[in-house]
Design a protein around this motif. Sequence first.
Motif, short mmCIF file in Angstrom:
data_model
loop_
_atom_site.label_atom_id
_atom_site.label_comp_id
_atom_site.label_asym_id
_atom_site.label_seq_id
_atom_site.Cartn_x
_atom_site.Cartn_y
_atom_site.Cartn_z
N LEU A 64 1.04 -20.81 12.87
CA LEU A 64 0.15 -20.22 11.86
C LEU A 64 -0.66 -19.12 12.52
CD1 LEU A 64 -1.22 -23.43 10.08
CD2 LEU A 64 0.67 -21.96 9.36
N SER A 65 -0.38 -17.90 12.15
CA SER A 65 -1.14 -16.76 12.66
C SER A 65 -2.27 -16.45 11.70
CB SER A 65 -0.23 -15.54 12.80
OG SER A 65 -1.00 -14.37 12.98
N ALA A 66 -3.50 -16.55 12.19
CA ALA A 66 -4.66 -16.23 11.34
C ALA A 66 -4.54 -14.81 10.81
CB ALA A 66 -5.95 -16.42 12.13
N GLY A 67 -4.13 -13.88 11.68
CA GLY A 67 -3.99 -12.49 11.26
C GLY A 67 -2.92 -12.31 10.20
N ASP A 68 -1.77 -12.99 10.38
CA ASP A 68 -0.69 -12.87 9.40
C ASP A 68 -1.10 -13.43 8.05
OD1 ASP A 68 0.93 -11.69 11.26
OD2 ASP A 68 2.20 -13.45 11.61
N LEU A 69 -1.82 -14.56 8.07
CA LEU A 69 -2.27 -15.14 6.80
C LEU A 69 -3.21 -14.19 6.07
CD1 LEU A 69 -2.90 -18.84 7.91
CD2 LEU A 69 -1.10 -18.04 6.36
N LEU A 70 -4.08 -13.53 6.82
CA LEU A 70 -5.00 -12.58 6.20
C LEU A 70 -4.24 -11.36 5.67
CD1 LEU A 70 -7.87 -12.84 8.82
CD2 LEU A 70 -8.05 -13.43 6.40
N ARG A 71 -3.26 -10.89 6.46
CA ARG A 71 -2.48 -9.74 6.00
C ARG A 71 -1.66 -10.08 4.76
NH1 ARG A 71 -2.75 -8.54 11.59
NH2 ARG A 71 -1.12 -10.05 12.13
N GLU A 72 -1.13 -11.30 4.70
CA GLU A 72 -0.38 -11.73 3.52
C GLU A 72 -1.28 -11.77 2.29
OE1 GLU A 72 1.34 -15.46 4.54
OE2 GLU A 72 2.66 -14.60 6.08
N GLU A 73 -2.49 -12.30 2.48
CA GLU A 73 -3.42 -12.35 1.35
C GLU A 73 -3.84 -10.94 0.94
OE1 GLU A 73 -5.98 -13.42 -1.67
OE2 GLU A 73 -4.29 -14.47 -0.72
N ARG A 74 -4.00 -10.07 1.92
CA ARG A 74 -4.36 -8.69 1.63
C ARG A 74 -3.31 -8.01 0.77
NH1 ARG A 74 -4.03 -4.79 6.71
NH2 ARG A 74 -1.91 -5.57 6.50
N SER A 75 -2.02 -8.28 1.04
CA SER A 75 -0.94 -7.60 0.33
C SER A 75 -0.42 -8.40 -0.87
CB SER A 75 0.22 -7.32 1.29
OG SER A 75 0.72 -8.52 1.84
N ARG A 76 -0.97 -9.59 -1.09
CA ARG A 76 -0.51 -10.41 -2.21
C ARG A 76 -0.78 -9.73 -3.54
NH1 ARG A 76 -2.62 -14.06 -5.62
NH2 ARG A 76 -4.70 -13.89 -4.68
N GLU A 77 0.23 -9.67 -4.37
CA GLU A 77 0.10 -9.01 -5.67
C GLU A 77 -1.00 -9.68 -6.49
OE1 GLU A 77 2.84 -7.77 -9.55
OE2 GLU A 77 3.71 -8.86 -7.86
#
Length: 253
Positions: free
Chosen positions: A92-105
């Motif tokens: 679980l990458s904290a940064g990846d989770l944040l980036r995914e939420e940032r780009s979530r439609e």
Amino acid sequence: MWRALARTTLRAVANDCGSPGVGLAPSALTQHQLRHSKASNRFITTTSTAPPHNIGIMSVEKPKIVFVLGGPGAGKGTQCSRIVDRFQFTHLSAGDLLREERSREGSEFGNLIEDYIRNGKIVPVEVTCSLLENAMKASGKSRFLIDGFPRNQDNLDGWNRQMSEKVDFQFVLFFDCGEDVCVKRCLGRGQSGSGRTDDNLDSLKKRISTYNNDSLPIIKFFEGAGQVKRIDASPDAEEVFGEVEKIFVASGF
């Protein structure tokens, strides 16, 4: 409501930052309320009256957690993927989770998270903890590498408030790498089309400054408690993983 918690948390943080709030898709857990402490000017997560044992991530066995820390470009992601294959951890990458939420439609929080990431700032801990908690629940697994967290004292305090009683913390895996090597790797990654908006020199300077000022003291704190496994991350990935493998085998994995 695992994601309802994230929704409440994200909205509270966005309101505090002057940004509009939006939530994640709803899921099932207990109700949480976010209150703001006027004395400390910090958000504090409190739970409803449900018994504590009802809000744990795993009902039978607490999930085992390894924090993975190191500067930008130290190779945390590369090594985590190898640990996943060899020792059946979930990464679980904290940064990846944040980036995914940032780009979530449909996420109105995209701009908020983008601002924090682009400027090398650390996203408020309530946001990150909620996303991590959601991901652990959704995975159904019991071994987790948490990559890039906790990154400062506020992260650590927030984790202790929200998660420490729900998990079995093992150790910090620290990838120690020189700044020049880290910068070279990140710039090369950006030129190769990583898609990360922070893989550029201006963002890297801010990220490295944040790491030196905020993250290194956390690593030293854990080191003082004898909970850090330090790895020289300067060599090639294969050599580094040879040392990583020794640590996990010796730790019983």
